[in-house]
Design a protein around this motif. Structure first.
Motif, PDB file in Angstrom:
ATOM      1  N   GLY A   1      75.868 106.810 -19.080  1.00  9.36           N
ATOM      2  CA  GLY A   1      75.652 105.433 -19.488  1.00  9.36           C
ATOM      3  C   GLY A   1      75.301 105.340 -20.931  1.00  9.36           C
ATOM      4  O   GLY A   1      75.069 106.316 -21.599  1.00  9.36           O
ATOM      5  N   PRO A   2      75.231 104.145 -21.462  1.00  9.00           N
ATOM      6  CA  PRO A   2      74.886 103.975 -22.870  1.00  9.00           C
ATOM      7  C   PRO A   2      73.454 104.351 -23.117  1.00  9.00           C
ATOM      8  O   PRO A   2      72.607 104.187 -22.277  1.00  9.00           O
ATOM      9  N   ALA A   3      73.174 104.852 -24.277  1.00  7.22           N
ATOM     10  CA  ALA A   3      71.821 105.184 -24.674  1.00  7.22           C
ATOM     11  C   ALA A   3      71.391 104.262 -25.784  1.00  7.22           C
ATOM     12  O   ALA A   3      72.119 103.385 -26.216  1.00  7.22           O
ATOM     13  N   GLY A   4      70.140 104.499 -26.278  1.00 12.96           N
ATOM     14  CA  GLY A   4      69.612 103.617 -27.289  1.00 12.96           C
ATOM     15  C   GLY A   4      70.514 103.499 -28.484  1.00 12.96           C
ATOM     16  O   GLY A   4      70.951 104.445 -29.079  1.00 12.96           O
ATOM     17  N   GLY A   5      70.838 102.256 -28.870  1.00  9.95           N
ATOM     18  CA  GLY A   5      71.621 102.016 -30.061  1.00  9.95           C
ATOM     19  C   GLY A   5      73.109 102.052 -29.843  1.00  9.95           C
ATOM     20  O   GLY A   5      73.886 101.980 -30.793  1.00  9.95           O
ATOM     21  N   PHE A   6      73.629 102.129 -28.583  1.00  7.50           N
ATOM     22  CA  PHE A   6      75.053 102.192 -28.328  1.00  7.50           C
ATOM     23  C   PHE A   6      75.448 101.056 -27.396  1.00  7.50           C
ATOM     24  O   PHE A   6      74.756 100.753 -26.442  1.00  7.50           O
ATOM     25  N   ALA A   7      76.557 100.453 -27.694  1.00  8.53           N
ATOM     26  CA  ALA A   7      77.103  99.416 -26.833  1.00  8.53           C
ATOM     27  C   ALA A   7      78.352  99.966 -26.156  1.00  8.53           C
ATOM     28  O   ALA A   7      79.182 100.591 -26.782  1.00  8.53           O
ATOM     29  N   VAL A   8      78.501  99.771 -24.855  1.00  8.61           N
ATOM     30  CA  VAL A   8      79.625 100.324 -24.116  1.00  8.61           C
ATOM     31  C   VAL A   8      80.587  99.214 -23.770  1.00  8.61           C
ATOM     32  O   VAL A   8      80.273  98.329 -22.981  1.00  8.61           O
TER      33      VAL A   8
ATOM     34  N   GLU B   1      70.867 106.117 -40.113  1.00 10.35           N
ATOM     35  CA  GLU B   1      70.311 106.729 -41.313  1.00 10.35           C
ATOM     36  C   GLU B   1      69.407 107.883 -40.930  1.00 10.35           C
ATOM     37  O   GLU B   1      68.859 107.941 -39.834  1.00 10.35           O
ATOM     38  N   ALA B   2      69.230 108.814 -41.873  1.00  8.42           N
ATOM     39  CA  ALA B   2      68.380 109.977 -41.621  1.00  8.42           C
ATOM     40  C   ALA B   2      66.966 109.535 -41.321  1.00  8.42           C
ATOM     41  O   ALA B   2      66.373 108.754 -42.026  1.00  8.42           O
ATOM     42  N   GLY B   3      66.434 110.079 -40.221  1.00  7.61           N
ATOM     43  CA  GLY B   3      65.039 109.781 -39.872  1.00  7.61           C
ATOM     44  C   GLY B   3      64.868 108.523 -39.058  1.00  7.61           C
ATOM     45  O   GLY B   3      63.785 108.223 -38.633  1.00  7.61           O
ATOM     46  N   GLU B   4      65.933 107.708 -38.828  1.00  9.30           N
ATOM     47  CA  GLU B   4      65.764 106.506 -38.038  1.00  9.30           C
ATOM     48  C   GLU B   4      65.620 106.871 -36.573  1.00  9.30           C
ATOM     49  O   GLU B   4      66.160 107.863 -36.092  1.00  9.30           O
ATOM     50  N   ARG B   5      64.910 106.023 -35.797  1.00  8.04           N
ATOM     51  CA  ARG B   5      64.738 106.288 -34.384  1.00  8.04           C
ATOM     52  C   ARG B   5      65.998 105.957 -33.603  1.00  8.04           C
ATOM     53  O   ARG B   5      66.234 106.486 -32.540  1.00  8.04           O
ATOM     54  N   GLY B   6      66.803 105.108 -34.058  1.00  8.40           N
ATOM     55  CA  GLY B   6      68.015 104.736 -33.351  1.00  8.40           C
ATOM     56  C   GLY B   6      68.661 103.578 -34.051  1.00  8.40           C
ATOM     57  O   GLY B   6      68.112 102.981 -34.962  1.00  8.40           O
TER      58      GLY B   6
ATOM     59  N   THR C   1      68.554 122.877 -39.203  1.00  9.82           N
ATOM     60  CA  THR C   1      68.282 122.588 -37.789  1.00  9.82           C
ATOM     61  C   THR C   1      68.049 121.100 -37.572  1.00  9.82           C
ATOM     62  O   THR C   1      68.403 120.553 -36.528  1.00  9.82           O
ATOM     63  N   GLN C   2      67.458 120.424 -38.539  1.00 11.89           N
ATOM     64  CA  GLN C   2      67.297 118.962 -38.442  1.00 11.89           C
ATOM     65  C   GLN C   2      68.658 118.288 -38.355  1.00 11.89           C
ATOM     66  O   GLN C   2      68.877 117.384 -37.537  1.00 11.89           O
ATOM     67  N   GLU C   3      69.615 118.724 -39.170  1.00  6.00           N
ATOM     68  CA  GLU C   3      70.950 118.146 -39.141  1.00  6.00           C
ATOM     69  C   GLU C   3      71.636 118.446 -37.806  1.00  6.00           C
ATOM     70  O   GLU C   3      72.336 117.593 -37.254  1.00  6.00           O
ATOM     71  N   ALA C   4      71.429 119.654 -37.265  1.00 10.17           N
ATOM     72  CA  ALA C   4      72.035 119.992 -35.979  1.00 10.17           C
ATOM     73  C   ALA C   4      71.492 119.107 -34.864  1.00 10.17           C
ATOM     74  O   ALA C   4      72.246 118.646 -33.997  1.00 10.17           O
ATOM     75  N   VAL C   5      70.199 118.839 -34.882  1.00 13.03           N
ATOM     76  CA  VAL C   5      69.606 117.946 -33.877  1.00 13.03           C
ATOM     77  C   VAL C   5      70.179 116.542 -34.002  1.00 13.03           C
ATOM     78  O   VAL C   5      70.471 115.862 -33.005  1.00 13.03           O
ATOM     79  N   ARG C   6      70.392 116.089 -35.246  1.00 15.91           N
ATOM     80  CA  ARG C   6      70.980 114.770 -35.453  1.00 15.91           C
ATOM     81  C   ARG C   6      72.410 114.711 -34.898  1.00 15.91           C
ATOM     82  O   ARG C   6      72.817 113.717 -34.281  1.00 15.91           O
ATOM     83  N   ILE C   7      73.181 115.753 -35.085  1.00 17.20           N
ATOM     84  CA  ILE C   7      74.557 115.801 -34.577  1.00 17.20           C
ATOM     85  C   ILE C   7      74.555 115.744 -33.046  1.00 17.20           C
ATOM     86  O   ILE C   7      75.337 114.995 -32.437  1.00 17.20           O
ATOM     87  N   LEU C   8      73.698 116.505 -32.410  1.00 16.87           N
ATOM     88  CA  LEU C   8      73.632 116.494 -30.944  1.00 16.87           C
ATOM     89  C   LEU C   8      73.155 115.143 -30.423  1.00 16.87           C
ATOM     90  O   LEU C   8      73.616 114.681 -29.374  1.00 16.87           O
ATOM     91  N   GLY C   9      72.243 114.501 -31.142  1.00 13.58           N
ATOM     92  CA  GLY C   9      71.792 113.177 -30.716  1.00 13.58           C
ATOM     93  C   GLY C   9      72.910 112.158 -30.769  1.00 13.58           C
ATOM     94  O   GLY C   9      73.035 111.300 -29.883  1.00 13.58           O
ATOM     95  N   ARG C  10      73.728 112.218 -31.826  1.00 14.37           N
ATOM     96  CA  ARG C  10      74.858 111.284 -31.889  1.00 14.37           C
ATOM     97  C   ARG C  10      75.842 111.522 -30.748  1.00 14.37           C
ATOM     98  O   ARG C  10      76.537 110.596 -30.322  1.00 14.37           O
TER      99      ARG C  10
ATOM    100  N   ASP D   1      65.892 111.287 -33.373  1.00 12.75           N
ATOM    101  CA  ASP D   1      66.367 110.284 -32.411  1.00 12.75           C
ATOM    102  C   ASP D   1      65.685 110.522 -31.077  1.00 12.75           C
ATOM    103  O   ASP D   1      64.882 111.436 -30.910  1.00 12.75           O
ATOM    104  N   GLY D   2      66.020 109.673 -30.102  1.00 16.64           N
ATOM    105  CA  GLY D   2      65.381 109.741 -28.798  1.00 16.64           C
ATOM    106  C   GLY D   2      65.916 110.816 -27.881  1.00 16.64           C
ATOM    107  O   GLY D   2      65.428 110.957 -26.757  1.00 16.64           O
ATOM    108  N   TYR D   3      66.903 111.580 -28.333  1.00 20.03           N
ATOM    109  CA  TYR D   3      67.446 112.640 -27.483  1.00 20.03           C
ATOM    110  C   TYR D   3      66.751 113.979 -27.705  1.00 20.03           C
ATOM    111  O   TYR D   3      67.094 114.958 -27.053  1.00 20.03           O
TER     112      TYR D   3
END
Length: 940
Positions: free
Chosen positions: A18-25, A38-43, A604-613, A631-633
């Protein structure tokens, strides 16, 4: 109800991502981000809400209802309960996202801004017809109230809760007034220290202190002590309940509900309540539960109406500017949805009868399971919330509003959070401060304080003569680090083969967890600083144990581990993360999440951001930087830099760690912070320590392999000096401690640079032979435990770790079992047994497995979206590194343990340990120091 029975916010929806925070399906399409993050945003926005169709208007009305501009509205304007209905094939997922969005408005930074309680579908479905929903809501409302607002006192609710729980207990005897009063008074004693103290003075068990002593003494205690301290308080307490609930015209809501004329009955309250229980025991269970729901709702709302009355003098009332919020996510099945809607109907009647306008009730539900009724749009619901005025004559029914379908290209809303006024002091602190100031003026307290002579402070040194269990110096293995690394990978491959055999034999369901770790150094020296080996070992031990559980329990999932090497210092982490995201999108990949990332680095911060997206849940191991939370993931099992820095700064300011050469010690008066500005972990933890220590510490920046602009520089206005080499750094530190011998060095840089610094400090500076006190982070721990800094008698080293040494009495049973398993497999004197990395990796796998098993039990379809929902809903579990309390707005376990070790010749001994080591209150360490005189920092 125990604390563990508190509600878990929002249960998983049916199978399917299902959709997660910040995504519309879009209808029938793939999920896509609404806009770049943006970098550092929660979603990228509020989950479940998209622009248009009255969504913005409803959110603003919801915030205005929670935090009204008119202070008197919370005691005057009753709001109808709102039922938001999600339509379409993915209605359950949409309802879950809307619930997450509403929760983010109330707790944008993970901490409660507003007192609220929430129930998920599982809790509503489980309680339907068996337990009143108000039991769970009332208990959750009192947990983690907003900071500095004072606890919520709900005396009527707690009394009725005790009565209802007694009625629902099939083992309870037939109730009568006296027995019911005694039962409720016993529960009241357990909640309040004053009545409990009186009861204790009366004698254990109510016997007046027993018959010890001479005969006349025992008789005197029986005739005098027990009546004064036990019988009289219990009688007076019961009499007050009768006067307030049956005879008071202002607070007698119970008499109104039972149809009793105020002040015209000789019946006692507990006699009437016992008569009610006897009558309800003969009825159908569901009907009795409904009757008790009405009772509890009225008790809870009567209490809320009283505590929400506006006031400007009382510090408690002045802080209570918001309404209390109740959120319900109704299940998709008709039975559970009907139970939720009956609750909304009963709430409207109870709110009208008690004239309580201090609550906002919002429920979300799939439209298919909801009862038929008049339905409108979000704009109409917003208008009703804004237009409430006074208490209506008729009980307000649920206000049904249909959620608009998200458009393919619509943008998620980004509403501001509810932000009630913040206060520097809590109500008790403010009241105490006011009283102290008044007393000082009236009695000349200031002069008395000046004349007081302080007692001689304790100057015994922390560490060195303690009998604590130590992390003993290990026996360095003759194996190369590469062999240890390959052996750990071999254990994982063997376990994966076992999983494949079990699935081939139709003995279970398997999923894959990807591990992203760093490469291991090729030489023996690098073995002391690299986290790859213990992390892999911890994952291997956890995988084996979890699959043993899956073999014995068909409701649990078998786990494969796909370990991927991101290179030295995670140089390839972003590329590996992209590959994992591509593999996860392939049909049948079975990937449910990622564990790993043992270092806080830019890559590693960038890798976490990629996986969250890519909407892939991640559980980190030993990375501690706050900035890793992109992010929330992303979740982790290690404490954050902000928590570690708070513990370390308090330790340096208050602990006796600076030796003056006579064997006496005192706290540090100044600090020098050494950090690498290009290292994410080092830069952040060094900055946080400097802020929390105070006294304007000097920060020395040094980047290995990189020259500072313009060479070495003195400290500027910001107190930061940049050095060009290790020798310059050693000279700068020597200059500082020569000027002030009570200067502690806080080493925020990595362990490799620390060894080079010690070599130069000892031989090439003017401080030869001078004592040096260093406080370092977890990066120094493995090297210190391995004896890297031995044979330096001038060095007094304190360093942090995330687990207590093996054999420590504070360890939980789970931690003892893990240490025993590790010793059997890798040896009791292994290099990494006590440094915590293996235990944290083990706990990261445990969290991921628990979320997967919950999804499997609920839907038998374990997908990443369901695993993420399981992590969102909250997990409470005992881990090898401490008690794991995550989810429900928290990405890091609450009060995760932090330990400070003192490096000695015989090993490293704990001198401070703070945090939740076990769920039991006895395992939550809240104070430290030789006599427990200092308070541990607590997570909000």
């Amino acid at each position: 109800m125990t604390r563990d029975s508190h509600v878990r916010v929002v249960s998983p929806p049916p199978a399917g991502p299902g959709p997660a925070g910040g995504f519309a399906v879009p209808e029938g399409g793939e999920s896509r981000p609404n806009k770049p993050q943006e970098a550092g945003e929660r979603g990228s926005g509020m989950p479940g809400f998209t622009a248009g169709d009255g969504a913005e208007e409803f959110i603003e009305a919801f915030k205005g209802a929670v935090l009204p501009r008119d202070r008197k509205a919370t005691s005057r304007d009753l709001l109808p309960p709102v039922l938001l209905l999600a339509e379409g094939e993915r209605a359950a997922v949409r309802a879950h996202q809307v619930m997450r969005g509403l929760l983010e408005v109330l707790r944008p930074d993970g901490a409660k801004r507003v007192p609220y309680a929430a129930l998920g579908p599982d809790e509503i479905r489980e309680a339907a017809g068996r337990r009143p929903l108000t039991l769970a809501l009332g208990e959750e409302l009192c947990v983690d109230v907003p900071r500095r607002t004072g606890g919520l006192r709900l005396p009527d609710f707690h009394l009725m809760r005790d009565i209802v729980e007694q009625a629902l207990d099939p083992r309870a005897p037939e109730p009568d007034g006296t027995a019911l009063r005694d039962h409720c008074y016993a529960r009241r004693i357990a909640r309040g220290p004053l009545l409990g103290a009186l009861w204790t003075l009366g004698g254990e068990g109510g016997d007046g202190g027993g018959t010890t002593g001479p005969g006349w003494v025992a008789e005197l205690r029986r005739l005098l002590v027990r009546p004064v301290f036990q019988s009289l308080p219990r009688w007076w307490w019961g009499r007050r309940r009768t006067r307030r609930l049956l005879r008071s015209t202002r607070r007698g809501w119970y008499a109104d509900w039972r149809g009793i004329s105020h002040g015209r009955t000789a019946e006692e309250f507990f006699e009437n309540a016992a008569r009610l229980l006897r009558a309800e025991r003969g009825r159908d269970r569901a009907a009795a539960v409904g009757r008790f729901e009405e009772l509890l709702l009225r008790a809870l709302l009567a209490d809320l109406r009283r505590v929400a009355r506006p006031g400007r003098i009382s510090p408690w009332r002045r802080r209570r500017r918001t309404r209390c919020v109740f959120l319900l996510e109704l299940p998709e099945d008709a039975g559970g949805a009907a139970a939720g809607e009956r609750f909304l109907e009963r709430y409207g009647a109870a709110a009208r009868d008690t004239r309580c306008a201090a609550a906002v009730v919002v429920a979300v539900a799939p439209a298919g399971g909801a009862a038929e009724g008049e339905r409108g749009g979000l704009g109409r619901a917003a208008a009703r919330l804004r237009g409430a005025s006074g208490v209506p004559q008729r009980a307000p029914g649920p206000l049904r509003a249909v959620l608009p379908e998200p458009a393919p290209e619509s943008e998620a809303l980004e509403p501001d959070a509810v932000s009630p006024p913040t206060f520097r002091l809590g109500p008790v602190a403010e009241l105490t401060l006011t009283g102290v100031l008044v007393a000082a003026v009236l009695s000349g307290l200031g002069g008395w304080l000046l004349e007081r002579v302080p007692d001689e402070p304790d100057r015994s040194c922390l560490g060195g003569a303690s009998s604590e269990v130590v992390a003993a110096r290990p026996e360095l293995s003759a194996d190369s680090p590469r062999k240890s690394y390959q052996d750990a990978r071999r254990l994982i491959r063997e376990e994966n083969a076992r999983v494949d055999r079990a699935v081939a034999d139709h003995h279970g369901t398997a999923r894959t967890v990807v591990h992203i770790g760093s490469d291991v150094a090729a030489d023996q020296e690098g073995q002391r600083y690299n986290a790859a080996v213990p992390e892999l070992r911890g994952i291997a031990l956890a995988q084996r144990a979890l699959n043993d559980e899956a073999r014995n329990d068909s409701q649990k999932v078998w786990l494969r581990v796909d370990s991927r090497n991101a290179g030295q210092d995670f140089a390839d982490a972003p590329r590996i993360a992209r590959r994992v995201a591509e593999d996860a999108r392939k049909k049948g990949s079975g990937i449910i999440g990622v564990v790993g990332f043992s270092k806080s680095l830019r890559q590693t911060q960038e890798a976490v951001r990629i996986l969250g997206r890519a909407q892939i849940p991640v559980v980190g191991t030993t990375a501690t930087a706050d900035l890793m939370q992109v992010d929330g993931y992303y979740r982790r099992v290690a404490p954050t830099n902000s928590r570690e820095a708070a513990v370390e700064a308090g330790f340096a300011r208050r602990g006796n760690i600076m030796d003056d050469g006579t064997g006496k010690c005192s706290p540090a008066a100044a600090a020098v912070v050494v950090k690498d500005p290009r290292d994410l972990y080092s830069d952040e933890v060094g900055t946080l320590f400097a802020e929390r220590f105070g006294a304007r510490p000097v920060t020395l920046e040094y980047t290995p392999g990189g020259r500072a602009d313009g060479g070495a520089q003195g400290p500027g206005e910001d107190g930061v000096a940049r050095t060009d080499s290790i020798s310059d750094l050693a000279d700068a530190v020597c200059e500082r401690i020569s000027g002030n011998p009570r200067t502690v060095v806080y080493w925020a840089s990595r362990a490799l640079q620390f060894s080079a610094f010690l070599d130069d400090f000892e031989d090439n500076t003017a401080c030869e032979g001078r004592s040096l006190t260093v406080l370092g982070g977890n990066d120094l721990t493995t090297a210190a435990l391995a004896g890297e800094y031995a044979d330096r008698p001038w060095l007094r080293l304190y360093h942090t770790v995330h687990v207590l040494p093996a054999g420590h009495p504070r360890l939980s049973d789970i931690a003892r079992k893990f240490n025993a398993d590790y010793a059997r497999r890798f040896g009791s004197h292994d290099l990494w047994r006590d440094d915590g990395r293996a235990a944290l990796a083990h706990d990261a796998m445990q969290l991921m497995a628990e979320a997967a098993n919950r999804a499997y039990r609920s839907t038998h379809d374990v997908e990443r979206s369901n695993v993420q929902i399981g992590l969102d809903n909250g997990i409470r579990k005992q881990g090898a590194s401490g008690y794991l309390d995550v989810g429900r707005g928290r990405s890091v376990p609450r009060d995760k343990p932090v330990i400070v070790l003192h490096h000695t010749d015989r090993g490293s001994e704990p001198v401070l340990y703070c945090g939740a080591f076990t769920q039991n209150p006895a395992g939550r360490i809240t104070r430290w120091g030789p006599h427990g005189e200092f308070r541990c920092p607590r997570d909000s």
